[in-house]
Design an enzyme around this catalytic site. Structure first.
Site, PDB file in Angstrom:
ATOM      1  N   ASN A 186      42.486  42.684  39.504  1.00 38.94           N
ATOM      2  CA  ASN A 186      42.424  43.495  38.114  1.00 38.94           C
ATOM      3  C   ASN A 186      42.219  44.888  38.811  1.00 38.94           C
ATOM      4  O   ASN A 186      41.963  45.416  39.503  1.00 38.94           O
ATOM      5  CB  ASN A 186      41.585  43.023  37.268  1.00 38.94           C
ATOM      6  CG  ASN A 186      40.106  42.912  37.640  1.00 38.94           C
ATOM      7  OD1 ASN A 186      39.450  43.913  37.902  1.00 38.94           O
ATOM      8  ND2 ASN A 186      39.628  41.541  37.618  1.00 38.94           N
ATOM      9  N   ILE A 214      30.564  32.928  36.128  1.00 40.13           N
ATOM     10  CA  ILE A 214      29.211  33.050  36.620  1.00 40.13           C
ATOM     11  C   ILE A 214      28.137  33.639  35.662  1.00 40.13           C
ATOM     12  O   ILE A 214      26.988  32.993  35.443  1.00 40.13           O
ATOM     13  CB  ILE A 214      29.386  34.478  37.620  1.00 40.13           C
ATOM     14  CG1 ILE A 214      30.391  34.079  38.395  1.00 40.13           C
ATOM     15  CG2 ILE A 214      28.030  34.813  38.228  1.00 40.13           C
ATOM     16  CD1 ILE A 214      30.788  35.398  39.406  1.00 40.13           C
TER      17      ILE A 214
END
Ligand code: C5P
Length: 405
Positions: free
Chosen positions: A210, A307
């Site tokens: 990204n 995460i």
């Protein structure tokens, strides 16, 4: 971690009569709540017994790369990563030369070469050795590389001569160390930051990623360090030079970032997830480069581990801060995410509109249970410093509520 804990200090002792003063240094460090691991060179053990340091540090002293029991308990790479800082006292002329050249022929020199944490040295040697152009050149070059040189002091030497070369007194070494650690509102806290994009390999030459540059995450890590924190930065691939942090872990994929964070998160007080982690990764990474075909091809993707949510779900979770980049309904999505991921704070920004990814400036709306504030458009570092100020405030507030329960 207890707020008064100063973190993990690896004390290196090299061969010199000043080694006996390091015993006092270790005792002082322990009294000031440092966790201390002593590593001695072979010649240091001729001056002071490892048993003395073992008794004072409460840990088995490491002296050799070839010590099987020691390596089995914690390998030398792991030991270098364990340390928040390395302090070599006394540092002999020979050791300074070794350090400057990058020799790794004993455990301590190897650790210094592997470690990415700040390195401090307190030289101690005969005045002529100290003044010798070779030693001076080594010291200058080490300073340029960011090694902090403490001393030496002037005065009477063990050899009977007088001049510069005495190791600084243990109290002076301790106060120099502590002056650096007492910088701001996060003094003594451990902060872990994730930054940058992740890359999810499709084949050996292609990946999904990204537009994150890593700027915001690096600015947050720098601001946390300026505030006095011991910072661990887990970063995806970026072209930027990372800020000086205690521990730097470079990863590529979301899976690797997850592994690194889970490995090092224990004992962290604050976790700030600025990374733009890919949400999906290819199910299979092809071994060989995928060849062009006339027809369309399908790429099967699977979800990556979240995460931030995993850290927030830990039993002993740190104060957890998430980021949210949205293109619309900013406040609503951010508040939802705060609750869904069990966060203590979320910093949200609109992407597009000349802010967000790949730009210098940014603005943030910050939400926490029971409050919110707006941090207006400014450089990412200014913004990060204001955000860290807020984090410190909320972290303190959470701790005092917990303590009064
Ligand atoms: O759910 P969303 O991806 O929008 O959440 C963004 C926040 O979650 C960011 O703080 C980002 O660092 C974190 N995150 C993460 N692991 C993922 C996805 C997002 O830590 N796999």
């Amino acid at each position: 971690m207890n707020r008064s804990c100063r973190g993990r200090t690896l004390v290196g002792v090299t061969g010199g009569i000043a080694a006996y003063k390091s015993a006092e240094l270790v005792r002082l460090l322990r009294r000031r709540d440092h966790e201390v691991q002593v590593v001695m060179t072979e010649s240091a053990t001729r001056f002071v017994s490892p048993l003395t340091f073992q008794a004072l540090s409460g840990r088995t002293v490491r002296t050799s790369l070839w010590d099987e029991a020691g390596e089995a308990a914690m390998g030398h790479i792991e030991l270098a990563r364990w340390a928040d800082r390395i302090l070599v006292a006394p540092a002999s002329a020979d050791f300074l030369a070794k350090l400057n050249t990058g020799l790794a022929d004993d455990l301590l020199a190897t650790l210094c070469l592997v470690a990415e944490c700040p390195l401090w040295v307190a030289p101690a040697m005969n005045r002529s050795m100290w003044r010798h152009p070779a030693t001076q050149a080594n010291v200058k070059s080490l300073q340029l590389r960011g090694v902090k040189i403490l001393g030496p002091a002037e005065g009477e030497q063990a050899c009977g001569e007088t001049g510069p070369g005495r190791m600084l007194a243990p109290e002076e070494i301790l106060s120099s160390l502590e002056a650096e650690l007492q910088a701001g509102p996060l003094q003594g806290t451990r902060v872990m930051v994730t930054a940058g994009p992740t890359r999810e390999a499709i084949d050996p030459v292609r990946y999904i990623s990204n537009r994150s540059s890593g700027k915001m995450g690096y600015a947050v890590a720098q601001a946390a360090r300026e505030a006095g924190a011991v910072v661990t930065l887990v970063t995806g691939p970026t072209v930027l030079t990372p800020p000086q942090v205690t521990k730097l872990v470079r990863v590529e994929s979301a899976g690797e970032m997850y592994e690194a964070v889970m490995k090092w998160v224990e004992g962290q007080d604050i976790f700030i997830a600025t990374a733009a982690v890919a949400d999906y990764a290819p199910v299979e990474k092809e071994k060989n480069k995928i060849k062009k075909k006339p027809e369309t091809i399908q790429l099967e993707l699977t979800r990556t581990p979240d995460i931030l949510a995993s850290v927030a779900a830990l039993e002993n979770k740190p104060f957890t801060v998430g980021f949210a980049a949205e293109t619309r309904s900013l406040a609503q999505y951010a508040r939802e995410k705060l609750v869904r991921k069990n966060l203590d704070m979320i910093a949200a920004n609109i992407v597009g509109e000349k802010q967000g990814f790949e730009v210098e400036d940014n603005a943030l709306d910050v939400f926490w249970p029971g409050g919110e504030t707006h941090l207006s458009l400014s450089s990412k570092l200014t913004l990060a410093r204001r955000l860290i100020g807020l984090v410190a405030e909320r972290y303190e507030a959470r701790n005092s509520t917990e303590n009064t329960r």
